[in-house]
Design an enzyme around this catalytic site. Structure first.
Site, PDB file in Angstrom:
ATOM      1  N   PRO A  85       0.792  -1.229   0.000  1.00  0.00           N
ATOM      2  CA  PRO A  85       0.000   0.000   0.000  1.00  0.00           C
ATOM      3  C   PRO A  85       0.826   1.282   0.000  1.00  0.00           C
ATOM      4  O   PRO A  85       1.828   1.384   0.709  1.00  0.00           O
ATOM      5  CB  PRO A  85      -0.840  -0.105   1.281  1.00  0.00           C
ATOM      6  CG  PRO A  85      -0.189  -1.145   2.110  1.00  0.00           C
ATOM      7  CD  PRO A  85       0.489  -2.084   1.158  1.00  0.00           C
ATOM      8  N   ASN A  86       0.350   2.216  -0.797  1.00  0.00           N
ATOM      9  CA  ASN A  86       0.908   3.577  -0.898  1.00  0.00           C
ATOM     10  C   ASN A  86       2.241   3.665  -1.629  1.00  0.00           C
ATOM     11  O   ASN A  86       2.760   4.758  -1.826  1.00  0.00           O
ATOM     12  CB  ASN A  86       1.030   4.241   0.493  1.00  0.00           C
ATOM     13  CG  ASN A  86      -0.306   4.317   1.194  1.00  0.00           C
ATOM     14  OD1 ASN A  86      -1.252   4.868   0.634  1.00  0.00           O
ATOM     15  ND2 ASN A  86      -0.412   3.749   2.382  1.00  0.00           N
TER      16      ASN A  86
ATOM     17  N   GLU B  25      12.804  -9.441   1.521  1.00  0.00           N
ATOM     18  CA  GLU B  25      12.038  -8.246   1.901  1.00  0.00           C
ATOM     19  C   GLU B  25      12.846  -6.982   1.607  1.00  0.00           C
ATOM     20  O   GLU B  25      14.056  -6.961   1.812  1.00  0.00           O
ATOM     21  CB  GLU B  25      11.773  -8.352   3.408  1.00  0.00           C
ATOM     22  CG  GLU B  25      11.005  -7.214   4.018  1.00  0.00           C
ATOM     23  CD  GLU B  25      10.890  -7.368   5.547  1.00  0.00           C
ATOM     24  OE1 GLU B  25      11.761  -8.019   6.174  1.00  0.00           O
ATOM     25  OE2 GLU B  25       9.928  -6.826   6.106  1.00  0.00           O
TER      26      GLU B  25
ATOM     27  N   TYR C 266      10.819   9.068   1.438  1.00  0.00           N
ATOM     28  CA  TYR C 266      10.798   8.098   0.340  1.00  0.00           C
ATOM     29  C   TYR C 266      11.380   8.622  -0.979  1.00  0.00           C
ATOM     30  O   TYR C 266      11.429   7.872  -1.950  1.00  0.00           O
ATOM     31  CB  TYR C 266       9.356   7.613   0.118  1.00  0.00           C
ATOM     32  CG  TYR C 266       8.779   6.924   1.338  1.00  0.00           C
ATOM     33  CD1 TYR C 266       9.317   5.724   1.798  1.00  0.00           C
ATOM     34  CD2 TYR C 266       7.720   7.483   2.053  1.00  0.00           C
ATOM     35  CE1 TYR C 266       8.806   5.093   2.932  1.00  0.00           C
ATOM     36  CE2 TYR C 266       7.202   6.861   3.183  1.00  0.00           C
ATOM     37  CZ  TYR C 266       7.752   5.670   3.617  1.00  0.00           C
ATOM     38  OH  TYR C 266       7.255   5.053   4.724  1.00  0.00           O
TER      39      TYR C 266
ATOM     40  N   ASN D  51       8.034  -5.662  -0.880  1.00  0.00           N
ATOM     41  CA  ASN D  51       7.968  -4.538   0.053  1.00  0.00           C
ATOM     42  C   ASN D  51       6.513  -4.473   0.505  1.00  0.00           C
ATOM     43  O   ASN D  51       5.666  -3.906  -0.193  1.00  0.00           O
ATOM     44  CB  ASN D  51       8.389  -3.227  -0.616  1.00  0.00           C
ATOM     45  CG  ASN D  51       8.330  -2.060   0.371  1.00  0.00           C
ATOM     46  OD1 ASN D  51       7.806  -2.201   1.478  1.00  0.00           O
ATOM     47  ND2 ASN D  51       8.856  -0.919  -0.034  1.00  0.00           N
TER      48      ASN D  51
ATOM     49  N   ARG E 236      13.119   4.321  12.638  1.00  0.00           N
ATOM     50  CA  ARG E 236      11.907   5.156  12.651  1.00  0.00           C
ATOM     51  C   ARG E 236      11.070   4.839  13.896  1.00  0.00           C
ATOM     52  O   ARG E 236      11.612   4.451  14.918  1.00  0.00           O
ATOM     53  CB  ARG E 236      11.144   4.950  11.331  1.00  0.00           C
ATOM     54  CG  ARG E 236      11.961   5.413  10.115  1.00  0.00           C
ATOM     55  CD  ARG E 236      11.232   5.189   8.806  1.00  0.00           C
ATOM     56  NE  ARG E 236       9.991   5.961   8.748  1.00  0.00           N
ATOM     57  CZ  ARG E 236       9.052   5.792   7.818  1.00  0.00           C
ATOM     58  NH1 ARG E 236       9.210   4.869   6.871  1.00  0.00           N
ATOM     59  NH2 ARG E 236       7.957   6.529   7.827  1.00  0.00           N
TER      60      ARG E 236
ATOM     61  N   HIS F 263      12.694  -2.564   2.065  1.00  0.00           N
ATOM     62  CA  HIS F 263      12.076  -1.301   2.487  1.00  0.00           C
ATOM     63  C   HIS F 263      12.917  -0.160   1.969  1.00  0.00           C
ATOM     64  O   HIS F 263      14.147  -0.196   2.087  1.00  0.00           O
ATOM     65  CB  HIS F 263      11.961  -1.217   4.015  1.00  0.00           C
ATOM     66  CG  HIS F 263      11.096  -2.283   4.568  1.00  0.00           C
ATOM     67  ND1 HIS F 263       9.727  -2.270   4.408  1.00  0.00           N
ATOM     68  CD2 HIS F 263      11.389  -3.436   5.201  1.00  0.00           C
ATOM     69  CE1 HIS F 263       9.225  -3.365   4.946  1.00  0.00           C
ATOM     70  NE2 HIS F 263      10.212  -4.095   5.425  1.00  0.00           N
TER      71      HIS F 263
ATOM     72  N   ARG G  69       4.316  11.102  -1.755  1.00  0.00           N
ATOM     73  CA  ARG G  69       4.207  10.798  -0.327  1.00  0.00           C
ATOM     74  C   ARG G  69       5.532  11.046   0.381  1.00  0.00           C
ATOM     75  O   ARG G  69       6.573  10.534  -0.042  1.00  0.00           O
ATOM     76  CB  ARG G  69       3.701   9.367  -0.116  1.00  0.00           C
ATOM     77  CG  ARG G  69       4.724   8.276  -0.134  1.00  0.00           C
ATOM     78  CD  ARG G  69       4.145   6.886   0.070  1.00  0.00           C
ATOM     79  NE  ARG G  69       3.964   6.539   1.464  1.00  0.00           N
ATOM     80  CZ  ARG G  69       4.246   5.340   1.971  1.00  0.00           C
ATOM     81  NH1 ARG G  69       4.718   4.373   1.203  1.00  0.00           N
ATOM     82  NH2 ARG G  69       4.039   5.100   3.237  1.00  0.00           N
TER      83      ARG G  69
ATOM     84  N   ALA H  14       3.059  -0.829   4.711  1.00  0.00           N
ATOM     85  CA  ALA H  14       2.499  -0.803   6.071  1.00  0.00           C
ATOM     86  C   ALA H  14       2.081  -2.193   6.558  1.00  0.00           C
ATOM     87  O   ALA H  14       2.071  -2.452   7.769  1.00  0.00           O
ATOM     88  CB  ALA H  14       1.324   0.156   6.126  1.00  0.00           C
TER      89      ALA H  14
HETATM   90  C1  DQA Z   1       8.112   1.032   3.850  1.00  0.00           C
HETATM   91  C2  DQA Z   1       8.212   1.241   5.363  1.00  0.00           C
HETATM   92  C3  DQA Z   1       6.877   1.012   6.038  1.00  0.00           C
HETATM   93  O1  DQA Z   1       6.986   1.190   7.442  1.00  0.00           O
HETATM   94  C4  DQA Z   1       5.851   1.976   5.496  1.00  0.00           C
HETATM   95  O2  DQA Z   1       4.580   1.706   6.064  1.00  0.00           O
HETATM   96  C5  DQA Z   1       5.781   1.990   4.011  1.00  0.00           C
HETATM   97  C6  DQA Z   1       7.014   1.885   3.240  1.00  0.00           C
HETATM   98  C7  DQA Z   1       9.434   1.388   3.124  1.00  0.00           C
HETATM   99  O3  DQA Z   1       9.560   1.010   1.964  1.00  0.00           O
HETATM  100  O4  DQA Z   1      10.290   2.064   3.704  1.00  0.00           O
HETATM  101  O5  DQA Z   1       4.725   2.190   3.434  1.00  0.00           O
HETATM  102  O6  DQA Z   1       7.843  -0.344   3.603  1.00  0.00           O
END
Ligand code: DQA
Length: 150
Positions: free
Chosen positions: A10-11, A98, A23, A74, A107, A100, A18, A77
């Site tokens: 998501p997102n 995985e 990011y 990835n 964080r 990120h 964002r 959230a």
């Molecule tokens: C994320 C880190 C997560 O905590 C966050 O909710 C994201 C992006 C990252 O790529 O740094 O949406 O996965």
């Protein structure tokens, strides 16, 4: 030819807009191109998937059974909440890594736990787009060592 499924949660489709201080300013389209090129350079067939929905991600992981050789994920959230994505990765037993974009360990404390990460061989965090390249290279190397026919 190896086939990798690259899942973004998501997102991630909102990249560029964002929280650019966290990011970066590049958008999801550039991330797609970046991942695509990393895979093609390594002779890997990429299948890119993004969803804002947990169940859709579970469905996509299940659909990869018998199809994808590796998964780069990835979970965004859902990293910090999703036992369902963890269980899907465990169910299909496709080697997974995985990623990120941000350094989740530096964080908020709620970002320190990763459920899907418990089913992954390794995590790359805080490297921005490069983390996806590292993940692809790591998975390729892992598969070549563990599956000589690959
Ligand atoms: C994320 C880190 C997560 O905590 C966050 O909710 C994201 C992006 C990252 O790529 O740094 O949406 O996965």
């Amino acid at each position: 030819m190896l086939k990798f499924l690259i899942i973004n949660g998501p997102n991630i489709n909102m990249l560029g807009l964002r929280e650019p201080d966290i990011y970066g300013t590049e958008n999801y389209r550039s991330l797609q191109q970046f991942i695509y090129h990393c895979c093609v350079q390594e002779d890997i067939e990429p299948v890119l998937y993004q969803s804002n929905h947990e169940g859709a991600i579970v469905d996509r992981i299940q659909a990869a059974y018998g199809d994808a050789d590796g998964i780069v994920i990835n979970p965004a959230a859902y990293t910090h909440t999703s036992v369902a994505i963890l269980d899907a990765l465990k169910a299909v037993r496709i080697p997974a890594v995985e990623v990120h974009l941000s350094d989740v360990s530096a964080r908020e404390s709620f970002r320190r736990i990763s459920y899907p990460g418990m089913a992954c061989l390794k995590t790359f965090a805080g490297l921005g787009f490069e983390g996806y390249r590292e993940a692809v290279l790591f998975l390729k190397d892992y598969l070549e060592k563990n599956n000589p026919s690959a």
